[in-house]
Design an enzyme around this catalytic site. Structure first.
Site, PDB file in Angstrom:
ATOM      1  N   HIS A 149      -4.879  -7.351   2.476  1.00 19.56           N
ATOM      2  CA  HIS A 149      -4.464  -7.917   0.984  1.00 19.56           C
ATOM      3  C   HIS A 149      -2.931  -8.493   1.291  1.00 19.56           C
ATOM      4  O   HIS A 149      -2.871  -7.422   0.627  1.00 19.56           O
ATOM      5  CB  HIS A 149      -5.170  -6.963   0.397  1.00 19.56           C
ATOM      6  CG  HIS A 149      -4.920  -5.567   0.657  1.00 19.56           C
ATOM      7  ND1 HIS A 149      -3.288  -4.898   1.133  1.00 19.56           N
ATOM      8  CD2 HIS A 149      -4.998  -4.608   0.459  1.00 19.56           C
ATOM      9  CE1 HIS A 149      -2.907  -3.650   1.500  1.00 19.56           C
ATOM     10  NE2 HIS A 149      -4.610  -3.349   1.024  1.00 19.56           N
ATOM     11  N   HIS A 178      -4.557   4.713   9.704  1.00 13.24           N
ATOM     12  CA  HIS A 178      -4.152   3.215  10.585  1.00 13.24           C
ATOM     13  C   HIS A 178      -3.645   4.338  11.626  1.00 13.24           C
ATOM     14  O   HIS A 178      -2.142   4.389  11.761  1.00 13.24           O
ATOM     15  CB  HIS A 178      -3.910   2.449  10.232  1.00 13.24           C
ATOM     16  CG  HIS A 178      -4.440   1.834   8.385  1.00 13.24           C
ATOM     17  ND1 HIS A 178      -6.047   1.386   9.170  1.00 13.24           N
ATOM     18  CD2 HIS A 178      -4.707   2.520   7.275  1.00 13.24           C
ATOM     19  CE1 HIS A 178      -5.872   1.049   7.688  1.00 13.24           C
ATOM     20  NE2 HIS A 178      -4.791   1.841   6.488  1.00 13.24           N
ATOM     21  N   ASP A 211     -11.194   0.563   3.264  1.00 14.30           N
ATOM     22  CA  ASP A 211     -10.573   0.887   4.880  1.00 14.30           C
ATOM     23  C   ASP A 211     -11.250   2.212   4.839  1.00 14.30           C
ATOM     24  O   ASP A 211     -11.516   2.080   6.232  1.00 14.30           O
ATOM     25  CB  ASP A 211      -9.490  -0.087   4.831  1.00 14.30           C
ATOM     26  CG  ASP A 211      -8.397   0.920   4.218  1.00 14.30           C
ATOM     27  OD1 ASP A 211      -8.675   1.094   2.957  1.00 14.30           O
ATOM     28  OD2 ASP A 211      -7.351   0.531   4.144  1.00 14.30           O
ATOM     29  N   HIS A 225      -9.257   9.343   1.146  1.00 15.90           N
ATOM     30  CA  HIS A 225      -9.029   7.812   0.386  1.00 15.90           C
ATOM     31  C   HIS A 225      -9.591   7.986   0.086  1.00 15.90           C
ATOM     32  O   HIS A 225     -10.937   7.330   1.177  1.00 15.90           O
ATOM     33  CB  HIS A 225      -7.886   7.788   1.196  1.00 15.90           C
ATOM     34  CG  HIS A 225      -7.412   6.299   0.280  1.00 15.90           C
ATOM     35  ND1 HIS A 225      -7.013   6.136  -0.712  1.00 15.90           N
ATOM     36  CD2 HIS A 225      -6.347   5.245   0.855  1.00 15.90           C
ATOM     37  CE1 HIS A 225      -6.379   4.741  -1.207  1.00 15.90           C
ATOM     38  NE2 HIS A 225      -6.208   4.536  -0.480  1.00 15.90           N
ATOM     39  N   HIS A 266      -1.904   7.084  -0.778  1.00 23.12           N
ATOM     40  CA  HIS A 266      -1.446   5.489  -1.212  1.00 23.12           C
ATOM     41  C   HIS A 266      -1.799   4.857  -2.173  1.00 23.12           C
ATOM     42  O   HIS A 266      -1.561   4.105  -3.485  1.00 23.12           O
ATOM     43  CB  HIS A 266      -2.277   4.371  -0.396  1.00 23.12           C
ATOM     44  CG  HIS A 266      -2.028   2.660  -0.726  1.00 23.12           C
ATOM     45  ND1 HIS A 266      -3.019   1.917  -0.577  1.00 23.12           N
ATOM     46  CD2 HIS A 266      -0.536   2.106  -1.151  1.00 23.12           C
ATOM     47  CE1 HIS A 266      -2.853   0.873  -0.676  1.00 23.12           C
ATOM     48  NE2 HIS A 266      -1.615   0.869  -1.453  1.00 23.12           N
ATOM     49  N   ASP A 289      -3.369   7.156   4.893  1.00 18.70           N
ATOM     50  CA  ASP A 289      -2.571   5.938   4.552  1.00 18.70           C
ATOM     51  C   ASP A 289      -0.472   6.777   5.341  1.00 18.70           C
ATOM     52  O   ASP A 289      -0.487   5.437   6.082  1.00 18.70           O
ATOM     53  CB  ASP A 289      -2.330   5.082   3.760  1.00 18.70           C
ATOM     54  CG  ASP A 289      -3.794   4.101   3.115  1.00 18.70           C
ATOM     55  OD1 ASP A 289      -3.942   3.402   4.404  1.00 18.70           O
ATOM     56  OD2 ASP A 289      -3.671   3.864   2.186  1.00 18.70           O
ATOM     57  N   GLU A 341     -10.170   3.650  -0.885  1.00 16.03           N
ATOM     58  CA  GLU A 341      -9.749   3.053  -0.318  1.00 16.03           C
ATOM     59  C   GLU A 341     -10.606   2.495   0.613  1.00 16.03           C
ATOM     60  O   GLU A 341     -11.120   3.220   1.399  1.00 16.03           O
ATOM     61  CB  GLU A 341      -8.341   2.404   0.105  1.00 16.03           C
ATOM     62  CG  GLU A 341      -8.293   0.509  -0.166  1.00 16.03           C
ATOM     63  CD  GLU A 341      -7.035  -0.502  -0.226  1.00 16.03           C
ATOM     64  OE1 GLU A 341      -5.290   1.296  -0.162  1.00 16.03           O
ATOM     65  OE2 GLU A 341      -6.536  -1.289  -0.107  1.00 16.03           O
ATOM     66  N   TYR A 371       4.572  -1.164   7.564  1.00 18.60           N
ATOM     67  CA  TYR A 371       3.647  -0.682   7.334  1.00 18.60           C
ATOM     68  C   TYR A 371       4.616  -0.252   5.824  1.00 18.60           C
ATOM     69  O   TYR A 371       4.318   0.487   4.347  1.00 18.60           O
ATOM     70  CB  TYR A 371       3.159   1.004   8.142  1.00 18.60           C
ATOM     71  CG  TYR A 371       1.848   1.260   7.761  1.00 18.60           C
ATOM     72  CD1 TYR A 371       0.522   0.945   7.028  1.00 18.60           C
ATOM     73  CD2 TYR A 371       1.591   2.625   6.925  1.00 18.60           C
ATOM     74  CE1 TYR A 371      -0.238   1.473   7.014  1.00 18.60           C
ATOM     75  CE2 TYR A 371       0.868   2.645   6.176  1.00 18.60           C
ATOM     76  CZ  TYR A 371       0.015   2.259   6.463  1.00 18.60           C
ATOM     77  OH  TYR A 371      -1.658   2.967   5.668  1.00 18.60           O
TER      78      TYR A 371
HETATM   79 FE1  FEO Z   1      -4.745   2.632   1.368  1.00 16.60          FE
HETATM   80 FE2  FEO Z   1      -5.500   2.097   4.752  1.00 16.60          FE
HETATM   81  O1  FEO Z   1      -5.588   2.537   2.413  1.00 16.60           O
END
Ligand code: FEO
Length: 393
Positions: free
Chosen positions: A24, A224, A82, A78, A144, A163, A80, A191
């Protein structure tokens, strides 16, 4: 597949995305990973999932360890996609696991996937015994997203903060200590700068809250990148430094150019900065991705922005960069402005207006040249760089 065991009975079951190059708007030249974790106990727990196209990769890793149908609890730290993207498939595959998430997480999951699973919503400090271990939940709104939360396992001194503390990197290694430290920290800095920088006050508050909770942390396993297996205090301290705006005597010259005039000015300014002993770096906006420049900005004290005038305003790439940058709200930087113009100016005025509206600190001096800079104007540009350097203490 080789099993990756973080702690006895706790496995990494995520997926490696070798090919993602844009996350993104954030450039990911090294790809990324989506980390999910499997805890074997009296109740087997899956912490987070992976981006939907990687569901089978995660399922394969889980299946190497246990029959996925034996998972009792899925924790969603979370929403989101991903991280929650494979929830629908894995929850259907398991049957009817308990889905543990924050109150906002529940709302987000229901809206994303249109299902009403067997939810248990949790708040900060709530615990869930899974046998020999306990899951402790810590809400982490805006780290996040508003729904975000951390899961902590006291018996293992293991923090799973989703995150936070992550990096976008695809690699054969799973642990930060398997790569050179400066390389890992560079990924972590990029990041932080591109994702968590606007949330710096909340990062500091959360780290303080965790310290006050007195929970010892031996390992941090984010959602991540690499797992902080040894001395996680390094990444905790780096987050404190970045959030507090700790910077060094470093200046970025960020510019675009139409016929080379602004570029000549930028290079002359760079010379002035270097002559004053400043660590200076030059970034042409069409040769460097905005997210790379933002990473460099994290520890810089000053930013000089140069743009030619186009249609009475700034060059479009500068507009793109400043729009992205203002959203990240970098604090404590001094900005300087320069540019070239033809028959009429406007670029500097427009850049200044945007920076002022966001309350960035702007150096009172600016440097503007018509058409092509002559030797005298280039000398002034060197001097401009030297003076700016003196303002950066
Ligand atoms: Fe806020 Fe890795 O997603």
């Amino acid at each position: 597949m080789e099993k990756v065991e973080l702690k006895k009975g706790i496995y990494w079951v995520g997926a490696i995305d070798w090919n993602v190059r844009d996350f993104h708007g954030y450039s990911t030249p090294y790809g990324s990973t989506y980390n999910a974790y499997l805890i074997l106990d009296e109740k087997n727990v899956l912490i987070d999932t992976v981006k939907a196209p990687f569901y089978l990769e995660m399922l394969g890793r889980i299946s190497e360890i246990i029959d996925p149908g034996r998972i009792d609890i899925v924790v969603c730290n979370h929403v989101e996609m991903d991280h929650s993207g494979s929830s629908l498939q894995i929850i259907d595959r398991i049957g009817s696991p308990l889905v543990v998430t924050s109150e906002r997480g529940k709302k987000g999951l229901e809206k994303h996937y249109g299902r009403s699973w067997k939810f248990k919503t949790v708040k900060t400090g709530e615990t869930l015994s899974i046998g020999h271990r306990t899951l402790v939940f810590v809400e982490a709104p805006m780290l996040h997203w508003p729904d975000s939360m951390f899961t902590y396992i006291p018996e293992e001194k293991l923090l799973l903060p989703n995150d936070t503390f992550g990096q976008h990197i695809a690699s054969c290694q799973r642990f930060a200590d398997e790569l050179e430290e400066s390389q890992v920290m560079k990924h972590a800095a990029k990041y932080f700068a591109n994702i968590l920088w606007p949330l710096a006050p909340l990062v500091l508050k959360k780290i303080d809250e965790i310290k006050k909770m007195g929970i010892p942390i031996e390992m941090i396993a984010p959602s991540h990148g690499l797992i902080w297996r040894r001395d996680p205090s390094r990444i905790l301290q780096a987050y404190v430094d970045w959030s507090q705006g700790k910077a060094r005597k470093k200046v970025l010259v960020v510019y675009d150019t139409m016929w080379g005039s602004t570029e000549r000015m930028a290079k002359a300014i760079l010379t002035g900065l270097i002559e004053e002993g400043v660590e200076a770096r030059l970034f042409h906006l069409r040769s460097n991705h905005r997210s790379e420049i933002i990473e460099e900005m994290l520890e810089a004290k000053g930013i000089l922005l140069g743009s030619p005038t186009l249609n009475n305003g700034m060059f479009p790439t500068m507009g793109d960069f400043l729009t992205y940058m203002k959203g990240l709200r970098p604090k404590g930087k001094l900005f300087g402005l320069f540019g070239s113009h033809g028959w009429g100016g406007g670029a500097i005025k427009e850049m200044r207006k945007l920076l002022e509206s966001e309350k960035f600190e702007i150096w009172e001096k600016e440097l503007s040249v018509q058409f092509v800079p002559n030797p005298e104007e280039l000398s002034r540009a060197v001097q401009f760089g030297r003076e700016f350097a003196k303002r950066i203490v």
